[in-house]
Design an enzyme around this catalytic site. Structure first.
Site, PDB file in Angstrom:
ATOM      1  N   HIS A   1     -20.497 -15.926  20.111  1.00 14.83           N
ATOM      2  CA  HIS A   1     -21.226 -15.128  18.893  1.00 14.83           C
ATOM      3  C   HIS A   1     -21.119 -16.085  17.874  1.00 14.83           C
ATOM      4  O   HIS A   1     -21.903 -15.720  16.979  1.00 14.83           O
ATOM      5  CB  HIS A   1     -19.958 -13.399  19.095  1.00 14.83           C
ATOM      6  N   GLU A   2     -19.756 -16.592  17.730  1.00 16.98           N
ATOM      7  CA  GLU A   2     -19.357 -16.699  16.791  1.00 16.98           C
ATOM      8  C   GLU A   2     -20.652 -18.253  16.264  1.00 16.98           C
ATOM      9  O   GLU A   2     -21.203 -18.327  14.835  1.00 16.98           O
ATOM     10  CB  GLU A   2     -18.208 -17.243  16.090  1.00 16.98           C
TER      11      GLU A   2
ATOM     12  N   HIS B   1     -23.785 -17.260  14.702  1.00 19.59           N
ATOM     13  CA  HIS B   1     -23.750 -17.251  13.610  1.00 19.59           C
ATOM     14  C   HIS B   1     -24.313 -18.592  12.888  1.00 19.59           C
ATOM     15  O   HIS B   1     -24.344 -18.621  11.766  1.00 19.59           O
ATOM     16  CB  HIS B   1     -22.960 -16.468  12.754  1.00 19.59           C
TER      17      HIS B   1
ATOM     18  N   GLU C   1     -26.549 -10.566  12.718  1.00 19.52           N
ATOM     19  CA  GLU C   1     -26.412 -10.798  13.543  1.00 19.52           C
ATOM     20  C   GLU C   1     -27.215 -10.348  15.091  1.00 19.52           C
ATOM     21  O   GLU C   1     -26.460 -10.680  16.111  1.00 19.52           O
ATOM     22  CB  GLU C   1     -25.498  -8.667  13.294  1.00 19.52           C
TER      23      GLU C   1
END
Lengths: 498, 498
Positions: free
Chosen positions: A262-263, A266, A292
């Site tokens: 997820h990170e 980003h 997101e």
């Protein structure tokens, strides 16, 4: 004119430097700082914020933006985009008195402390007076701006430029019944087995596998790093220094792996921003929803997909042969996608996640409309949980107190989490039309075409295009739930045999 | 008047915040930052430095200092000290044009890169043109100030407020023959055995023992931390956040332990500064020499003493039984104090260390006096090494290129290293007069009376007293070499049976 744009860029570069320095101070506070350093750190952050605000809202900047705005009115150049984005930020910033900002800093610092205590003791009454002050400040903030169609528009616009409350409501109204229907079908289907996910897994090994995966994805460790912190987050100090954090929970070992994905999503967005935009307001991601969409894409559409696990499960099994004895890639895939209505947003599966967000949006709108009294929030929260997810948290720590946002003064932020999910699916359909063998590539551990596509269509543009403009430019449609519903339905039909 | 002092404090607090933020950016660059982040970091540091300088040198600050200086002329209060210290810094800062500062930043950035390359290739010619530019800037810097007794005074004063070149020369002239005499005696004595120091020692174990020792000393980890970095250093972001760094060299494992002691000495000084001085120019240590007196005291007068090893050697031996088989506390003590004239200052023993410093001072004075041409420095360096230490470096990397200071534009700094040694011994005599059983306490691993003494006499005062004033206030004498000579003679007479 080139003289004026250069003057503007010089000032904005200093503002950017100050803001990035502040981000490093914040990152350090969460990753390294001894706890007792927090008072001084608060002063340092306050000073950097104040000077940055003063510099940015100076009359000189106002005059430059006014002159350049006229000059660039019909231009589509990067400089014109820079002036447009900077003007929008400027018009907002000058409306907020610096006296308000310092008052807010004090309220928030105390509200955060109270929230930590309230959550620890699961006692909303500790947080309540502080939240009332925060909400008072939110009303005041809204009052600085010309009245919009809805007062919540002013808040939303800070995180999702150009987005209206009515639009979000319309999107969520279309989405909600479909998700409810899907959840109902899943509930009456045969449940999947996931006991093997909660055995004991060695922390260092999981952490190492996570770093291996995100390196494969394309997160560039030569321009970043991953550190331990109480909460996973991504932050950047330049296009060449984009860092992520992660944590390890004993009972939930694979959360570490999915947080890394997820990170890194980003972070790859930030690492892909046009280097020519450095030290200008065009650098970085264009909005929280688009940001997101990137993180959720790598975490879910890639990382929780069957092709990915067909590729990576053998390596995982080699690392944990006893824990995964008798488990296949397919059964692992099913387990990590198991749907369970639960209390905590950040732990929610894809089928329930948006429900948590919609609940928060309704509550925030009710607060801004003065329809909900703060004292009633725990009750309202629990009633909505029953309504949306059919479960009621056993206490406020797992209910209304679970998230940090309000204690930080952040209101208007939540819906971007769900919008990001929707955008990720819209993009995914377009990507798969453009890269027709993408699933095969993922099955072979190849992610470069995917990242290349994202770089070219999204990352490189930084803030140049507003989110809705960008999404429409790429997919032909504004933000919309249809693709996400198709994605969820297909995925869960397969997993649950619907 | 209280209105004016408060106005001044408010501005100085912001300057302090900016400077501490910059220090964190610098720490991060050395400890965490991915290498590719350096360009952006340079911009961020440049902006913080520029804004800090602008704020501090504003007319408003000048006027406040002028008015307050008159008002406080005969006061001995903390506020009077604050005004005095701030005025001295202000008077210097306003003399240096900001154009000079930005020009210097560019020269230094390039000089540093060139130095790294030159040292790597051991080729002085790569560094030479950059050093010439640096020296040109140093001359220019001196020209901004009223002419002093000696042009080097201007440089020295930046690191050791109030100290004159003539004073340092006088101190060194008294010291040098004593050290030469001692070295001669040691050379003809029976040499000590230290082969066991260079065996293989486990890095984590050594690192852990170092942290245990400095915790015992009194370094407060709840207000600090130790990280890995290419070079050991101490830095502070507030009295409650004082960090140190360290490294581990395979062939020289105990350097890690002594560096931890050394840096913890600096850090305890900063941690002991009066909290009431926070965000003012009175916070922190008063000068580099006094700072160095603290680091060298913990490293050498405590950490390389026999009583300390009588206390700690059993624990070390337990950790490394095979490496230290047959070694006693006394023989370990002798080994870590073995005297060997060598090329590298930072690795020098106590008997030769000051010789390295005196050599550098002579060269710097020669440069400032235009007596030495930069092109001749390698030759001059080597001749002085022969003269002072009887050894000649085999190449420039181990000679004139060994230290980073000049590439950073730092000239006038070196002598504080030796002055710190002298002060440490002066203080030590006074401490032992006040705490008569100090040796016994150390032998039992008790360091709290020692730290308490340092806190009360030195640390708490921050910058309030100038270094010479402080040393005289405590010891009755200004900085002087007699105590250090007594200390060295006694120590080495014991070790070498002189």
């Amino acid at each position: 004119m080139s003289e004026k744009i250069n003057q503007l860029k010089e000032i904005l570069a200093e503002v950017s430097d100050l803001d990035h320095a502040a981000r490093l101070l914040d990152w350090d506070q969460q990753v390294n700082m001894p706890a007792r350093g927090s008072e001084a750190r608060g002063h340092q952050l306050g000073t950097l914020g104040k000077i940055s605000h003063e510099k940015f809202t100076s009359e000189q900047v106002g005059k430059l933006l006014e002159d350049l705005g006229k000059e660039f009115a019909s231009s589509k150049s990067n400089d014109a985009a820079l002036v447009r984005v900077a003007s929008r930020k400027y018009d907002k910033a000058v409306r907020v008195p610096s006296q308000y900002i310092s008052r807010q800093a004090v309220v928030i610092a105390k509200a955060f402390e109270a929230w930590v205590e309230a959550k620890g003791k699961s006692d909303f009454s500790i947080f309540r007076p502080h939240l009332e002050e925060v909400v008072q400040l939110v009303h005041e903030y809204v009052s600085f701006f010309p009245s919009a169609d809805h007062p919540y528009d002013t808040l939303l616009d800070d995180y999702e430029p150009g987005m209206k409350t009515a639009e979000v409501k319309e999107i969520f109204n279309a989405l909600r019944p479909k998700q409810v229907e899907l959840l109902k079908a899943i509930k009456s289907a045969k449940q999947v087995k996931d006991d093997f996910l909660h055995k004991k897994y060695n922390e260092n090994k999981v952490w190492g596998l996570g770093e291996k995966v995100i390196t494969k994805f394309g997160y560039d460790f030569s321009r970043g790093r991953q550190d331990k912190a109480p909460h996973p987050f991504e932050t950047s100090f330049s296009v060449n220094d984009v860092r992520i954090t992660n944590r390890f929970e004993e009972g939930n070992p694979f959360a570490n792996l999915f947080s890394a994905m997820h990170e890194s999503g980003h972070a790859m967005y930030e690492q892909g921003s046009n280097p020519a935009y450095e030290r200008t307001p065009l650098a970085g991601g264009t909005s929280l929803a688009v940001h997101e969409s990137q993180s959720r894409m790598w975490e879910n559409l890639v990382g929780r997909s069957l092709p990915f696990w067909e590729y990576f499960f053998p390596e995982l099994k080699k690392a944990f042969p006893s824990q995964l004895d008798g488990v296949s890639a397919k059964s692992f895939y099913k387990a990590i996608n198991k749907v369970t209505p639960s209390f905590i947003r950040v732990n929610a599966d894809e089928a329930t996640y948006n429900m948590h967000v919609m609940l928060r949006l309704e509550i925030e709108i009710g607060i801004v409309e003065n329809k909900f009294a703060i004292k009633d929030l725990p009750e309202i929260w629990n009633a909505k949980m029953q309504d949306y997810l059919g479960v009621v948290p056993p206490n406020d720590a797992q209910g209304v107190l679970q998230d940090v946002h309000w204690s930080n003064g952040l209101m208007g932020y939540y819906s971007t989490y769900a919008l990001g999910n929707l955008v990720s699916a819209q993009l995914w359909e377009k990507i798969n039309a453009d890269i027709t063998d993408l699933e095969d590539q993922i099955r072979k551990g190849k992610f470069d075409s995917l990242l290349g596509w994202l770089r070219e269509k999204i990352h490189i543009h930084g803030h140049k295009y507003d989110p809705q403009v960008l999404v429409k430019k790429i997919t032909g449609s504004k933000i919309d739930s249809a693709a996400y519903v198709r994605y969820l339905t297909k995925k869960y039909s397969d997993i649950y045999g619907l």
